[in-house]
Design a protein around this motif. Structure first.
Motif, PDB file in Angstrom:
ATOM      1  N   SER A 123       0.838  -1.208   0.000  1.00 39.43           N
ATOM      2  CA  SER A 123       0.000   0.000   0.000  1.00 39.43           C
ATOM      3  C   SER A 123       0.867   1.249   0.000  1.00 39.43           C
ATOM      4  O   SER A 123       0.574   2.220  -0.700  1.00 39.43           O
ATOM      5  CB  SER A 123      -0.921   0.023   1.227  1.00 39.43           C
ATOM      6  N   ASP A 132      -5.581  -0.729  -4.912  1.00 33.68           N
ATOM      7  CA  ASP A 132      -5.043  -1.314  -3.678  1.00 33.68           C
ATOM      8  C   ASP A 132      -6.053  -2.292  -3.081  1.00 33.68           C
ATOM      9  O   ASP A 132      -6.983  -1.896  -2.401  1.00 33.68           O
ATOM     10  CB  ASP A 132      -4.675  -0.226  -2.671  1.00 33.68           C
ATOM     11  N   GLU A 133      -5.858  -3.558  -3.348  1.00 31.46           N
ATOM     12  CA  GLU A 133      -6.749  -4.633  -2.889  1.00 31.46           C
ATOM     13  C   GLU A 133      -8.217  -4.294  -3.160  1.00 31.46           C
ATOM     14  O   GLU A 133      -9.043  -4.286  -2.235  1.00 31.46           O
ATOM     15  CB  GLU A 133      -6.510  -4.928  -1.396  1.00 31.46           C
TER      16      GLU A 133
HETATM   17 MG    MG Z   1      -2.066  -2.835   2.001  1.00 36.03          MG
END
Ligand code: MG
Ligand code: ADP
Length: 240
Positions: free
Chosen positions: A41, A161-162
């Motif tokens: 991240s 991000d995910e």
């Molecule tokens: Mg992360």
């Protein structure tokens, strides 16, 4: 499109990015994987300068990232970001969520912004929801709106991000399908994900991170069939 050269970042005593070197070509899809806490991240957030770096350089389209002011605001519009938690504006309609940036930053007239927004919402399959508020949509629909909102700024690269980690399992595919079609259309994408099916299908390259370092980079088939590092082998044995 993006280059990171000898990038280092600390959070206090924690050395969270360790001499990271990464080049992402125009139209390339790079999937970033690695254990929780490895810096994935943080890596994404440095590319649109949501986080600053201590040493090293990052360039976008050949130019160093601006530090402040109007140039920084422009950078944020050129680097789209899609988060795990959707991050839509709760008190704005779906259409307003998508038109806000283009009206404010790209200086489009409302009518033109709405026309573009509706086309994007159609592309991600949620145009019929345009007058609703985020909470009235499913997680999968909200994330598709978040992708349309990012696209509305005509970004040079989109960071994910995910994007499917907070979704109920039955909604994961509808979001991955939108991402796969963007990848096929030549969007430059950095995708942090645990969805290895997506990585195999859509990635040009897999980047494996551990402890703030890029441990391994490879084309997906090579990475999944024959990872060269012990760390990657260990990680894959836990998730596959
Ligand atoms: Mg992360
Ligand atoms: P990942 O996304 O791979 O799980 P992160 O980039 O979120 O990893 O975090 C990397 C490390 O940095 C972790 O140890 C995390 O606890 C720490 N970290 C992340 N954000 C902050 C912050 N704002 N302040 C202090 N430590 C942080």
């Amino acid at each position: 499109m993006v280059t990171m050269t000898s990038v280092n970042k600390h959070y206090g005593a924690l050395h969270v990015l360790r001499d990271v070197n990464l080049t992402i070509g125009a139209g390339e899809v790079v999937v970033v994987i690695g254990p929780s806490g490895s810096g994935k991240s943080t890596l994404c957030r440095t590319i649109n300068r949501l986080e600053t770096i201590d040493t090293g350089t990052i360039t976008l389209d050949g130019k160093p990232l601006p530090a402040e002011g109007k140039a920084l605001a422009n950078l944020r519009s050129e680097v789209g970001m899609v988060f795990q938690s959707f991050n839509l504006f709760a008190h704005k309609t779906i259409l307003e969520n998508v038109t806000l940036g283009p009206i404010k930053v790209r200086k489009l007239k409302r009518e033109a912004a709405e026309k573009e927004a509706i086309a994007l919402l159609e592309r991600v399959g949620v145009a019929t929801q345009k007058d609703k508020y985020p909470a009235q949509l499913s997680g999968g629909q909200q994330q598709r709106v978040a992708i349309a909102r990012a696209l509305a700024m005509k970004p040079k690269v989109i960071l994910f991000d995910e994007p499917t980690s907070a979704l109920d399992p039955e909604m994961v595919n509808e979001v991955l399908e939108v991402m796969t079609s963007l990848a096929k259309e030549g969007m430059t994408m950095v995708v942090v994900t645990h969805e290895m099916g997506f990585a195999r299908k859509a990635a040009d390259r897999v980047v494996f991170m551990a402890d703030g370092q890029i441990v391994e980079e490879a084309e997906p088939n090579a990475f999944f069939t024959n990872p060269s590092s012990e760390r990657a082998r260990d990680f894959l044995s836990k998730i596959l």
